[in-house]
Design an enzyme around this catalytic site. Sequence first.
Site, PDB file in Angstrom:
ATOM      1  N   TYR A 152      40.307  39.973  37.815  1.00  0.00           N
ATOM      2  CA  TYR A 152      41.377  40.235  38.788  1.00  0.00           C
ATOM      3  C   TYR A 152      41.358  41.701  39.209  1.00  0.00           C
ATOM      4  O   TYR A 152      41.478  42.021  40.401  1.00  0.00           O
ATOM      5  CB  TYR A 152      42.720  39.873  38.157  1.00  0.00           C
ATOM      6  N   ALA A 154      38.858  43.751  39.245  1.00  0.00           N
ATOM      7  CA  ALA A 154      37.674  44.015  40.070  1.00  0.00           C
ATOM      8  C   ALA A 154      37.882  43.522  41.497  1.00  0.00           C
ATOM      9  O   ALA A 154      37.500  44.189  42.471  1.00  0.00           O
ATOM     10  CB  ALA A 154      36.447  43.368  39.441  1.00  0.00           C
TER      11      ALA A 154
END
Length: 258
Positions: A152, A154
């Site tokens: 998430y 990233a």
Amino acid sequence: MNLLQGKKVLVLGADSIGRGIAIRLAREGASIAVLDHTLRAATEVAEAINANGGSALAYAAAFDGQIGATLKMAIAALSGVDVLINNVLPIPTIAPLEDQPRAAFDEAFARVQAAICAMQCAVPAMQLAGAGRIINVGHRYGEGINEGLAAYNAAAWSLVGLTRTAALDWGRYQITTNLLLPLADSPEVRHCHALRPRVIDLMIGQLPLGRLGDPVEDVGGAALFLASDACCFVNGETLHGDGGQHLAGPVLNPARFV
């Protein structure tokens, strides 16, 4: 006030935030097309808008790089697009980085691919119109990460770079691209509250305004500014529609306590 009268808006994502934004923009006179990976969710938002005198269409589309055909269908049905809302981040997978499944990264970046595809599909119509607004809906974990949310985090960070790049590349067409970081009273937060009420109450108590945002009035209001003519000279910006959460220092990650 009909600030968006005659405007055509694509909204990707029919969760509580996407629903709130769609309803608020429709209230201001915009015609809406709602796309979600489930037709039921998109239809519920469209029906809520139509029941209140607005105009909305619903489409089912996988949130990945193959979303283009559905996007083009929706743009044709609207006869163009003036505003694109990319609200595509997934529900987080919670696990240490070493244990994050590859599938979590695959889903997260497939959704970023959907945002990219939507932007590329929308830009030709915006060029014809002589202007446009692109609003990518991200998360504060695209500024300050939290543990256990590698995929998430990233994806949220990738939306930052995508937004700024589009702002540079497409500004010449009078298309503004901005990032909205909301904090809403969502079913996910309420679920966490049911499991750990003291933890969530403590998190909310850390917020400067002392409350979560209403998806329509607060988050939708922030999106309305970014979608409106008042935003014609705001480009590549990050707007915190979070009641000041970003100022509160380290904020508890409720998912950590679920």
